[in-house]
Design a protein around this motif. Structure first.
Motif: not given
Length: 501
Positions: A69-77, A139-145
């Motif tokens: 996990t990189w980012i969790e429990n951050v608002g809409f995520l 993971d789509l975020f890292f895929w695009f990165f």
């Protein structure tokens, strides 16, 4: 025993070496060279292990998984958010192997780079890390990165270490080609970016994790609207007509190893993205738009082959040939049947190794002759027999000679296409016939016939060039005579893609 750290190492190792090279003195070009070749060999070893350790008995799940996990429990995520989630299936496994093969061959070919070779290898390994990341990210975020990380170093690699060319009616500077490639690919990436966030919002589950997003049932109209974003956004990198012109210009200006990576693996990222982001996420959208993709794929094949036949420059010929062969990949994907899609993935691997070999051989010739004009040569087989042998076998693979990788891939694509679009399948075969014409004509003009005494001083390949070419050739032959390791892995995963019959 499988472990996700193998995949993590394919990304972390080139990034680590890129940082390590920063502290190596620039005057130690020999040390930079040895570190880079050793890294290429290590990546080849890791990717080979990942491919052959892939378990067919559990092919219904992702293997070598690792999730942090990189980012969790951050608002809409939501609870999960963004994770570094790695894993491969039967499509990712051969792509990881392909990347390891071409990377090792490219580092061997790059041994002759003298000008700022430290900076060159730093950028090269950043690109390679991005490619491995795309093929292994779930993971789509890292895929695009990682997708962007793979594309952006091309600008400097071409702009600094590339070459400008002047032809009878036009000129192509390396700066022009670098800017054109970057602008087109980054522009296409905007479409992918929009599509990713559209899927994230529509899914409403607060995660970019692909396996979870695959479980969501998206509205049919939503799929029809968003699928073209992935199709065109990723298709541009795959050489999709009419957005293809950046590719031949990029090939011509790029240094040899960068052309190898460009054709060998970067163009596969586009086709891979159509599968991962388009077909697997949005199957109903894929079904709606695939007739258009089939049409564009056939245009790719025929237009690319005719354009290649018209070229007088080695690199432009192979550049347009590359576009034509990627058209077969698009045709195979558009069939939406197991045989055709299987052939498309096989073609991605086959095209990667055979085109990388052709560009490597063009570099061998250009570094000595400083020209790529086909008509300027003749009788090269007498001066450079090993060079001619490697180039000829790669050319024969591209025209689909049985016993080589191209035949296995194209045979499956044509079988799948004739089941769904028989008339367009016939046009695809016409493209293969045109390929035979320009490949055999090139061989006749440059390799055989009367020897041109102007090139009496040409020497055959160096040991590094020979090693890189032999590695690529080995896998061209391996797939041609023993395709089962590739077919078995790919087939199990293809059958799981929604909408593939």
């Amino acid at each position: 025993m499988q472990t996700g750290y193998v995949l993590l190492a394919t990304i972390a190792l080139p990034l680590f070496v890129a940082v390590l090279l920063l502290v190596v003195p620039s005057k130690r070009a020999d040390l930079v060279r040895y570190i880079s070749i050793a890294t290429g060999f290590a990546l080849f070893g890791l990717s080979t292990y990942a491919f052959f350790a892939y378990q067919l008995a559990t092919a219904d799940t992702y293997q070598f998984e690792l999730q942090w996990t990189w980012i969790e429990n951050v608002g809409f995520l939501g609870d999960k958010g963004i994770t570094l989630h790695l894993g491969i299936d039967g499509i990712g496994a051969p792509m990881v192997l392909l990347t390891g093969i071409v990377t090792f061959a490219a580092t061997l070919i790059s041994a002759k780079i003298d000008y700022r070779n430290k900076d060159y290898f730093i950028l090269l390994f950043l690109l390679v890390a991005g490619v491995f990341g795309v093929f292994t990210s779930l993971d789509l975020f890292f895929w695009f990165f990682f997708y962007e990380l793979a594309v952006l170093p091309m600008y400097l690699l071409i702009g600094v270490w590339g070459s400008s060319s002047t032809f009878a009616t036009f000129a192509r500077t390396k700066e022009y080609s670098a800017v054109k490639l970057t602008m087109v690919l980054v522009g296409a990436s905007v479409l992918i970016f929009v599509g990713i966030f559209a899927v994230f919002v529509e899914a409403g589950i607060g995660t970019f994790d692909l396996p979870q997003l695959y479980e969501v049932q998206y509205d049919e109209n939503f799929q029809k609207v968003v699928f073209p974003l992935f199709l065109i956004g990723c298709g541009v990198l795959a050489g999709l007509w009419p957005f293809h012109t950046w590719s031949p210009d990029g090939h011509v200006a790029a240094p040899t190893a960068v052309s190898m990576l460009h054709a060998g693996v970067l163009m596969k990222l586009g086709a891979f993205g159509i599968i991962r982001l388009g077909m697997q996420l949005l199957p109903e959208g894929a079904e709606f738009w695939m007739p258009m993709l089939m049409t564009l794929g056939v245009i790719n094949v025929v237009y690319g082959a005719i354009s290649a036949m018209a070229q007088t420059d080695f690199k432009y010929m192979v550049g347009y040939s590359s576009m034509s062969h990627m058209g077969y990949v698009l045709m195979g994907l558009a069939t939406l049947n197991a045989v055709g899609v299987n052939g498309a993935v096989l073609q991605m691997f086959s095209h990667g190794v055979m085109t990388a070999l052709m560009f490597a051989m063009i570099g061998v010739l250009y570094d000595q002759a400083h020209t790529r004009e086909i008509a300027a040569f003749g009788g090269l087989v007498k001066r450079m027999p090993h060079f001619v042998a490697f180039f000829s076998i790669a050319g024969l693979a591209s025209l689909g000679l049985p016993g080589l990788s191209g035949f296995v891939a194209e045979f499956n694509i044509f079988l799948g296409t004739f089941q769904t679009y028989p008339a367009l399948g016939a046009l695809g075969i016409l493209g293969a016939a045109i390929t035979a014409v320009y490949i055999l004509r090139m061989m006749s003009q440059a390799f055989f016939g009367e020897e041109n005494e102007k090139w009496a001083g040409l020497k055959d390949m160096s040991r590094y060039e020979y090693a890189g070419a032999a590695l690529l050739l080995a896998f061209i032959v391996l797939m041609g005579v023993f395709p089962s390791p590739f077919v078995d892995r790919i087939a199990e995963t293809v059958l799981k893609i929604p909408g593939v019959s």
